[in-house]
Design a protein around this motif. Structure first.
Motif, mmCIF file in Angstrom:
data_model
loop_
_atom_site.group_PDB
_atom_site.id
_atom_site.type_symbol
_atom_site.label_atom_id
_atom_site.label_comp_id
_atom_site.label_asym_id
_atom_site.label_seq_id
_atom_site.Cartn_x
_atom_site.Cartn_y
_atom_site.Cartn_z
ATOM 1 N N GLY A 279 -2.146 39.464 -32.793
ATOM 2 C CA GLY A 279 -0.692 39.384 -33.117
ATOM 3 C C GLY A 279 0.224 40.690 -33.318
ATOM 4 O O GLY A 279 0.891 40.893 -32.552
ATOM 5 N N SER A 280 -0.698 41.712 -33.809
ATOM 6 C CA SER A 280 -0.268 42.971 -34.035
ATOM 7 C C SER A 280 -0.290 43.669 -32.529
ATOM 8 O O SER A 280 0.878 44.332 -32.178
ATOM 9 C CB SER A 280 -1.180 43.856 -34.986
ATOM 10 O OG SER A 280 -1.130 43.410 -36.253
ATOM 11 N N ALA A 281 -1.282 43.384 -31.775
ATOM 12 C CA ALA A 281 -1.241 44.079 -30.582
ATOM 13 C C ALA A 281 -0.121 43.517 -29.568
ATOM 14 O O ALA A 281 0.300 44.029 -28.766
ATOM 15 C CB ALA A 281 -2.578 43.825 -29.836
ATOM 16 N N LEU A 282 0.163 41.933 -29.554
ATOM 17 C CA LEU A 282 1.101 41.286 -28.804
ATOM 18 C C LEU A 282 2.473 41.815 -29.340
ATOM 19 O O LEU A 282 3.312 42.229 -28.194
ATOM 20 C CB LEU A 282 0.905 39.698 -28.872
ATOM 21 C CG LEU A 282 1.783 39.035 -28.083
ATOM 22 C CD1 LEU A 282 1.618 39.158 -26.649
ATOM 23 C CD2 LEU A 282 1.688 37.403 -28.424
ATOM 24 N N ARG A 283 2.715 41.880 -30.335
ATOM 25 C CA ARG A 283 4.022 42.359 -31.262
ATOM 26 C C ARG A 283 4.462 43.691 -30.305
ATOM 27 O O ARG A 283 5.391 43.997 -30.143
ATOM 28 C CB ARG A 283 4.181 42.022 -32.391
ATOM 29 C CG ARG A 283 5.399 42.547 -33.249
ATOM 30 C CD ARG A 283 5.147 41.994 -34.571
ATOM 31 N NE ARG A 283 6.491 42.084 -35.162
ATOM 32 C CZ ARG A 283 6.516 42.774 -36.096
ATOM 33 N NH1 ARG A 283 5.802 43.277 -36.966
ATOM 34 N NH2 ARG A 283 7.834 42.747 -36.774
ATOM 35 N N GLU A 284 3.360 44.598 -30.625
ATOM 36 C CA GLU A 284 3.427 45.930 -30.141
ATOM 37 C C GLU A 284 3.779 46.023 -28.516
ATOM 38 O O GLU A 284 4.781 46.747 -28.083
ATOM 39 C CB GLU A 284 2.357 46.767 -30.582
ATOM 40 C CG GLU A 284 2.678 48.319 -30.207
ATOM 41 C CD GLU A 284 3.611 48.959 -30.939
ATOM 42 O OE1 GLU A 284 4.175 50.022 -30.647
ATOM 43 O OE2 GLU A 284 4.261 48.620 -31.796
ATOM 44 N N TYR A 285 3.097 45.295 -27.968
ATOM 45 C CA TYR A 285 3.251 45.106 -26.304
ATOM 46 C C TYR A 285 4.661 44.641 -26.153
ATOM 47 O O TYR A 285 5.421 45.214 -25.198
ATOM 48 C CB TYR A 285 2.296 44.410 -25.766
ATOM 49 C CG TYR A 285 2.367 43.920 -24.383
ATOM 50 C CD1 TYR A 285 1.963 45.241 -23.388
ATOM 51 C CD2 TYR A 285 2.921 43.034 -23.585
ATOM 52 C CE1 TYR A 285 1.899 44.924 -22.099
ATOM 53 C CE2 TYR A 285 3.006 42.786 -22.524
ATOM 54 C CZ TYR A 285 2.802 43.862 -21.570
ATOM 55 O OH TYR A 285 2.937 43.869 -20.165
ATOM 56 N N VAL A 286 5.145 43.720 -26.612
ATOM 57 C CA VAL A 286 6.509 43.138 -26.488
ATOM 58 C C VAL A 286 7.451 44.094 -26.872
ATOM 59 O O VAL A 286 8.739 44.345 -26.049
ATOM 60 C CB VAL A 286 6.826 41.797 -26.960
ATOM 61 C CG1 VAL A 286 8.299 41.375 -27.209
ATOM 62 C CG2 VAL A 286 5.861 40.679 -26.617
ATOM 63 N N ARG A 287 7.333 45.017 -28.035
ATOM 64 C CA ARG A 287 8.204 45.996 -28.659
ATOM 65 C C ARG A 287 8.205 47.154 -27.257
ATOM 66 O O ARG A 287 9.500 47.348 -27.176
ATOM 67 C CB ARG A 287 7.849 46.579 -29.700
ATOM 68 C CG ARG A 287 8.624 47.624 -30.361
ATOM 69 C CD ARG A 287 8.125 48.333 -31.559
ATOM 70 N NE ARG A 287 7.156 47.613 -32.340
ATOM 71 C CZ ARG A 287 7.160 47.225 -33.472
ATOM 72 N NH1 ARG A 287 8.276 47.508 -34.237
ATOM 73 N NH2 ARG A 287 6.233 46.592 -33.998
ATOM 74 N N LEU A 288 7.120 47.469 -26.820
ATOM 75 C CA LEU A 288 7.388 48.302 -25.775
ATOM 76 C C LEU A 288 8.059 48.038 -24.499
ATOM 77 O O LEU A 288 8.763 48.677 -23.819
ATOM 78 C CB LEU A 288 5.851 48.896 -25.435
ATOM 79 C CG LEU A 288 5.199 49.518 -26.516
ATOM 80 C CD1 LEU A 288 3.733 50.106 -26.333
ATOM 81 C CD2 LEU A 288 5.884 50.948 -26.860
ATOM 82 N N LEU A 289 7.507 46.571 -24.084
ATOM 83 C CA LEU A 289 8.381 46.063 -23.035
ATOM 84 C C LEU A 289 9.866 46.112 -23.125
ATOM 85 O O LEU A 289 10.779 46.579 -22.071
ATOM 86 C CB LEU A 289 7.876 44.587 -22.861
ATOM 87 C CG LEU A 289 6.763 44.468 -22.006
ATOM 88 C CD1 LEU A 289 6.500 42.813 -22.102
ATOM 89 C CD2 LEU A 289 6.613 44.888 -20.589
#
Length: 73
Positions: free
Chosen positions: A59-69
């Protein structure tokens, strides 16, 4: 394959066929306090909705990925 990146790969596949992120819960702008579950809703041009759920480290990795997108836009 590292399970932490599986939700990201799933999201990348959907985005590669012109699907769009409709909703992220908890909100990206919310606190960075430990998040146990992240839910991303994606809608495709044909109208199909997909939900990606990730737990703890995923979840943390996915959230960070979306934030960067979203920062790139």
């Amino acid at each position: 394959m590292n399970s932490t990146i599986q939700p990201i790969i799933e999201l990348q596949k959907l985005l590669s066929v012109n699907c769009k992120i409709e909703n992220v819960y908890p909100m990206i702008a919310a606190s960075d306090a430990e998040v146990n579950i992240v839910t991303v809703t994606v809608i495709c041009p044909q109208g199909a909705k997909h939900t990606i759920r990730a737990y703890r480290e995923e979840g943390s990795a996915l959230r960070e990925y979306v934030r960067l997108l979203l920062l790139k836009k």
